[in-house]
Write an enzyme that holds these catalytic residues in place. Structure first.
Site, short mmCIF file in Angstrom:
data_model
loop_
_atom_site.label_atom_id
_atom_site.label_comp_id
_atom_site.label_asym_id
_atom_site.label_seq_id
_atom_site.Cartn_x
_atom_site.Cartn_y
_atom_site.Cartn_z
N TYR A 33 0.82 -1.20 0.00
CA TYR A 33 0.00 0.00 0.00
C TYR A 33 0.86 1.25 0.00
CZ TYR A 33 0.89 0.07 5.06
OH TYR A 33 1.48 0.10 6.30
N TYR A 89 15.97 -4.03 9.36
CA TYR A 89 16.49 -2.84 10.03
C TYR A 89 18.01 -2.93 10.18
CZ TYR A 89 11.77 -2.11 12.15
OH TYR A 89 10.44 -1.91 12.40
N HIS A 98 3.06 5.57 14.50
CA HIS A 98 1.98 5.43 13.53
C HIS A 98 0.96 4.42 14.06
CE1 HIS A 98 4.53 1.98 12.72
NE2 HIS A 98 3.43 1.38 12.26
N HIS A 160 2.29 3.29 17.71
CA HIS A 160 3.48 2.51 18.08
C HIS A 160 4.64 2.92 17.18
CE1 HIS A 160 1.33 -0.02 15.08
NE2 HIS A 160 2.57 -0.25 14.61
N ARG A 171 18.22 -6.24 12.64
CA ARG A 171 16.96 -6.87 13.07
C ARG A 171 16.04 -6.97 11.85
NH1 ARG A 171 11.72 -4.56 14.85
NH2 ARG A 171 10.62 -6.25 15.88
C1 SIN Z 1 5.81 -1.53 12.43
O1 SIN Z 1 4.84 -1.49 13.18
O2 SIN Z 1 5.79 -0.96 11.34
C2 SIN Z 1 7.06 -2.27 12.81
C3 SIN Z 1 6.99 -3.01 14.10
C4 SIN Z 1 8.25 -3.78 14.39
O3 SIN Z 1 9.30 -3.52 13.78
O4 SIN Z 1 8.22 -4.67 15.25
MN MN Z 2 2.91 -0.70 12.56
#
Ligand code: SIN
Ligand code: MN
Length: 223
Positions: A33, A89, A98, A160, A171
């Site tokens: 999206y 990451y 977000h 979050h 990660r």
């Molecule tokens: C996210 O909510 O976009 C990522 C969450 C995460 O990295 O655990």
């Molecule tokens: Mn998210």
């Protein structure tokens, strides 16, 4: 994978890899999206799914090693997940606060963490240049090989994020979701004019397609 890429731009038949230069790589499977500044006319609540048949399929190993385990443990019914994102990451990368777009995705929202431990933080404010992040109202450990399930208030009502100080080592996370039946979807012809680099900076508000019942957060170790 993408069949055409200019610097910071995604276009072509597939929208799987968001190739914007970043410490964070996003790989979308089955459903992807528009977000952040990808759509010229994009603002919170206006995210759109890419056209059908525009995406790579969810990899078989995700089905077998992640989704199937969740089904076997009765976390979700078979066939629930139709959208997967893998986020990769590098140390110091982040995702700003977000809410996953509630007009696109149903609850619950599942994720499984790989390679290293991190922390999912709730209700943080971000400032940039230099980056500064306020103290979270809740810090939820997201350990390597653990599963996190968000629903209800935790998914729909509070933001979050992943703070840069909480990605100390490489990660990855795979996020597993189901799109809602009335999620907005782009037509193929609108792709060429709409795709610009992302910044994942949206807070999304509205609660359609969500199940308000049940626990907000489940956090558990995967076998
Ligand atoms: C996210 O909510 O976009 C990522 C969450 C995460 O990295 O655990
Ligand atoms: Mn998210």
């Amino acid at each position: 994978m993408t069949s055409g890429v200019e610097e910071g731009t995604i276009y072509g038949e597939y929208q799987t890899l968001d190739e914007s230069p970043s410490l964070l790589n996003n790989y979308f499977f089955s459903e992807g999206y528009t977000y952040g500044t990808q759509l010229q006319k994009c603002w919170p609540g206006q995210e759109h799914l890419y056209p059908l048949d525009n995406m790579d399929e969810i990899p078989e190993w995700v089905h077998q090693l992640v989704i199937q385990k969740m089904v076997e443990h009765h976390v979700i019914p078979a066939g629930f997940v139709n959208s997967t994102v893998i986020k990769d990451y590098q140390p110091g990368s982040r995702i700003v606060s977000h809410i996953d777009p509630t007009h696109i995705f149903e609850c619950p929202i599942m994720s499984v963490s790989f390679f290293s431990d991190s922390v999912l933080c709730f209700s943080c404010k971000f400032q940039f240049k230099p980056i500064w992040v306020s103290e979270p109202v809740l810090s939820l450990p997201v350990h390597r090989s653990s599963m996190t399930v968000l629903s209800g208030y935790a998914a729909d009502e509070i933001t979050h994020c992943i703070r840069p100080q909480d990605i100390k080592e490489h990660r990855a996370v795979t996020i597993l979701r189901k799109t809602g039946l009335d999620a907005l979807r782009l037509e193929t012809k609108s792709l060429s004019s709409s795709v610009l680099p992302p910044s994942y900076a949206s807070d999304h508000l509205s609660g359609k397609n969500r199940d308000p019942a049940g626990d907000s957060i489940i956090n558990s170790k995967i076998d």
